[in-house]
Design a protein around this motif. Structure first.
Motif, mmCIF file in Angstrom:
data_model
loop_
_atom_site.group_PDB
_atom_site.id
_atom_site.type_symbol
_atom_site.label_atom_id
_atom_site.label_comp_id
_atom_site.label_asym_id
_atom_site.label_seq_id
_atom_site.Cartn_x
_atom_site.Cartn_y
_atom_site.Cartn_z
ATOM 1 N N TYR A 19 54.979 -41.765 13.658
ATOM 2 C CA TYR A 19 54.935 -41.095 12.529
ATOM 3 C C TYR A 19 53.608 -40.345 13.116
ATOM 4 O O TYR A 19 53.403 -39.012 12.737
ATOM 5 C CB TYR A 19 54.398 -41.906 11.151
ATOM 6 C CG TYR A 19 53.734 -41.236 10.315
ATOM 7 C CD1 TYR A 19 54.469 -40.332 9.349
ATOM 8 C CD2 TYR A 19 52.460 -41.073 9.912
ATOM 9 C CE1 TYR A 19 53.872 -39.605 8.399
ATOM 10 C CE2 TYR A 19 51.655 -40.266 8.744
ATOM 11 C CZ TYR A 19 52.679 -39.722 8.169
ATOM 12 O OH TYR A 19 52.141 -38.965 7.281
ATOM 13 N N GLU A 20 52.570 -40.803 13.766
ATOM 14 C CA GLU A 20 51.557 -40.183 14.341
ATOM 15 C C GLU A 20 51.872 -39.054 15.139
ATOM 16 O O GLU A 20 51.443 -37.909 15.117
ATOM 17 C CB GLU A 20 50.555 -41.290 14.872
ATOM 18 C CG GLU A 20 49.311 -40.680 15.491
ATOM 19 C CD GLU A 20 48.352 -41.501 16.079
ATOM 20 O OE1 GLU A 20 47.158 -41.538 16.030
ATOM 21 O OE2 GLU A 20 48.894 -42.566 16.638
ATOM 22 N N GLU A 21 52.967 -39.159 15.938
ATOM 23 C CA GLU A 21 53.525 -38.334 16.751
ATOM 24 C C GLU A 21 53.811 -37.140 16.013
ATOM 25 O O GLU A 21 53.532 -35.779 16.348
ATOM 26 C CB GLU A 21 54.355 -38.778 17.831
ATOM 27 C CG GLU A 21 53.809 -39.710 18.731
ATOM 28 C CD GLU A 21 55.107 -40.489 19.691
ATOM 29 O OE1 GLU A 21 56.163 -40.144 19.439
ATOM 30 O OE2 GLU A 21 54.807 -41.183 20.401
ATOM 31 N N LEU A 22 54.593 -37.243 15.160
ATOM 32 C CA LEU A 22 55.327 -36.263 14.352
ATOM 33 C C LEU A 22 54.024 -35.465 13.509
ATOM 34 O O LEU A 22 54.148 -34.266 13.396
ATOM 35 C CB LEU A 22 55.927 -36.723 13.169
ATOM 36 C CG LEU A 22 57.493 -37.445 13.713
ATOM 37 C CD1 LEU A 22 57.995 -38.241 12.621
ATOM 38 C CD2 LEU A 22 58.287 -36.309 14.666
ATOM 39 N N VAL A 23 53.096 -36.154 12.997
ATOM 40 C CA VAL A 23 51.761 -35.402 12.314
ATOM 41 C C VAL A 23 51.121 -34.576 13.645
ATOM 42 O O VAL A 23 50.755 -33.441 13.178
ATOM 43 C CB VAL A 23 50.959 -36.529 11.783
ATOM 44 C CG1 VAL A 23 49.596 -35.754 11.243
ATOM 45 C CG2 VAL A 23 51.348 -37.274 10.513
ATOM 46 N N ASP A 24 50.978 -35.201 14.852
ATOM 47 C CA ASP A 24 50.237 -34.138 15.693
ATOM 48 C C ASP A 24 51.133 -32.977 16.143
ATOM 49 O O ASP A 24 50.414 -31.946 16.264
ATOM 50 C CB ASP A 24 49.980 -35.405 16.917
ATOM 51 C CG ASP A 24 48.988 -36.152 16.674
ATOM 52 O OD1 ASP A 24 48.080 -36.005 15.568
ATOM 53 O OD2 ASP A 24 48.636 -37.101 17.509
ATOM 54 N N LYS A 25 52.452 -33.114 16.304
ATOM 55 C CA LYS A 25 53.125 -32.146 16.481
ATOM 56 C C LYS A 25 53.265 -31.145 15.735
ATOM 57 O O LYS A 25 52.978 -29.850 15.885
ATOM 58 C CB LYS A 25 54.622 -32.653 16.602
ATOM 59 C CG LYS A 25 55.536 -31.611 17.282
ATOM 60 C CD LYS A 25 57.044 -32.098 17.515
ATOM 61 C CE LYS A 25 57.805 -31.027 18.146
ATOM 62 N NZ LYS A 25 59.202 -31.453 18.420
ATOM 63 N N ALA A 26 53.398 -31.477 14.197
ATOM 64 C CA ALA A 26 53.124 -30.215 13.158
ATOM 65 C C ALA A 26 51.769 -29.805 13.254
ATOM 66 O O ALA A 26 51.775 -28.625 12.755
ATOM 67 C CB ALA A 26 53.445 -31.171 12.024
ATOM 68 N N ALA A 27 50.609 -30.362 13.677
ATOM 69 C CA ALA A 27 49.535 -29.900 13.658
ATOM 70 C C ALA A 27 49.232 -29.096 14.907
ATOM 71 O O ALA A 27 48.083 -28.755 15.044
ATOM 72 C CB ALA A 27 48.359 -30.756 13.380
ATOM 73 N N GLY A 28 50.104 -28.998 15.875
ATOM 74 C CA GLY A 28 49.974 -28.312 17.144
ATOM 75 C C GLY A 28 49.390 -29.081 18.188
ATOM 76 O O GLY A 28 48.665 -28.519 18.992
ATOM 77 N N ILE A 29 48.906 -30.447 17.990
ATOM 78 C CA ILE A 29 48.287 -31.300 18.790
ATOM 79 C C ILE A 29 49.256 -31.857 19.803
ATOM 80 O O ILE A 29 50.409 -32.425 19.509
ATOM 81 C CB ILE A 29 47.370 -32.314 18.012
ATOM 82 C CG1 ILE A 29 46.537 -31.492 17.378
ATOM 83 C CG2 ILE A 29 46.823 -33.328 19.027
ATOM 84 C CD1 ILE A 29 45.918 -32.837 16.135
ATOM 85 N N VAL A 30 48.746 -31.830 21.149
ATOM 86 C CA VAL A 30 49.663 -32.377 22.265
ATOM 87 C C VAL A 30 48.749 -33.405 22.925
ATOM 88 O O VAL A 30 47.487 -33.239 23.191
ATOM 89 C CB VAL A 30 49.793 -31.213 23.329
ATOM 90 C CG1 VAL A 30 50.376 -31.885 24.613
ATOM 91 C CG2 VAL A 30 50.793 -30.224 22.754
ATOM 92 N N ASN A 31 49.349 -34.826 23.027
ATOM 93 C CA ASN A 31 48.462 -35.700 23.655
ATOM 94 C C ASN A 31 49.205 -36.056 24.884
ATOM 95 O O ASN A 31 50.278 -36.009 25.028
ATOM 96 C CB ASN A 31 48.804 -37.066 22.922
ATOM 97 C CG ASN A 31 48.072 -37.082 21.464
ATOM 98 O OD1 ASN A 31 46.752 -37.072 21.352
ATOM 99 N ND2 ASN A 31 48.913 -37.132 20.339
ATOM 100 N N ALA A 32 48.439 -35.878 25.920
ATOM 101 C CA ALA A 32 48.526 -35.940 27.444
ATOM 102 C C ALA A 32 48.044 -36.901 28.128
ATOM 103 O O ALA A 32 46.843 -37.339 27.906
ATOM 104 C CB ALA A 32 48.205 -34.542 28.101
ATOM 105 N N ILE A 33 48.797 -37.516 29.066
ATOM 106 C CA ILE A 33 48.208 -38.433 29.820
ATOM 107 C C ILE A 33 48.262 -38.066 31.310
ATOM 108 O O ILE A 33 49.134 -37.450 31.641
ATOM 109 C CB ILE A 33 49.105 -39.786 29.949
ATOM 110 C CG1 ILE A 33 49.446 -40.468 28.706
ATOM 111 C CG2 ILE A 33 48.670 -40.875 31.060
ATOM 112 C CD1 ILE A 33 50.351 -41.698 28.562
ATOM 113 N N VAL A 34 47.077 -38.032 31.784
ATOM 114 C CA VAL A 34 46.787 -37.358 33.063
ATOM 115 C C VAL A 34 46.125 -38.499 34.146
ATOM 116 O O VAL A 34 45.598 -39.220 34.066
ATOM 117 C CB VAL A 34 45.430 -36.544 33.019
ATOM 118 C CG1 VAL A 34 45.372 -35.760 34.317
ATOM 119 C CG2 VAL A 34 45.796 -35.373 32.024
#
Length: 180
Positions: free
Chosen positions: A98-113
């Motif tokens: 659910y958090e991933e869907l909320v972030d995606k709708a808000a234009g937030i990308v979570n990246a692992i570097v």
């Protein structure tokens, strides 16, 4: 046919997201769910007790009521539904999806570097700018992992993509070119 954890988590998360997004309550619902996930992750015995055959139904219902005491009706319904359908153990995964869907709708990308050495603040800033452009995001959140095995360069995992600019991969490509 039995469904796997990822499929179950996605189905529940999508249904919940469609409901909360239409109501404009994504952020408040996410805050409630994050607190609940934290409780469940820090207290794995809680979920085991809810699944136990030795504990009676009334006690389990009281435990659920305590878990969702200050939650909205939507969150209470989700908790009850996952319990009733014997999927309460998947609740943390549902919340994460659910958090991933909320972030995606808000234009937030979570990246692992992944890098061989920690990135400087300037490097982090430049990388974030490049990832904002690449993914057309409003924000990029980076999680850094230092992995000496990649020798040098960077590997980025974001939005189901892997951008591999590691020295180990470049050397392997050179090796392949020489062999041909």
């Amino acid at each position: 046919m039995a469904l796997d954890k990822a499929t179950i988590a996605k189905r529940y998360a999508v249904a919940l997201f469609e409901l909360t997004h239409d109501q404009g309550t994504d952020e408040t619902t996410m805050a409630e769910l994050s607190a609940i996930r934290e409780v469940l992750v820090q207290n794995p015995e809680f979920t085991k007790a809810l699944l136990s055959l030795r504990i009676n139904e009334d006690t389990k219902r009281q435990m659920l009521a305590t878990l969702s005491e200050d939650a909205s009706q939507v969150v209470k319904n989700l908790i009850e539904m996952t319990f009733d359908y014997r999927r309460i153990q998947y609740l943390p995964a549902i919340i994460t999806k659910y958090e991933e869907l909320v972030d995606k709708a808000a234009g937030i990308v979570n990246a692992i570097v992944q890098t061989a050495v920690p990135l400087s603040d300037e490097q982090v800033l430049r990388l974030k700018e490049k990832l904002v452009d690449r993914f057309q995001a409003s924000e990029v959140r980076l999680t850094q992992i230092v992995d000496e095995n990649i020798l040098g360069g960077v590997i980025v995992k974001a939005n189901d993509q892997i951008l591999d600019g590691s020295l180990a991969t470049k050397l392997a490509a050179i090796r392949q070119s020489i062999i041909r």
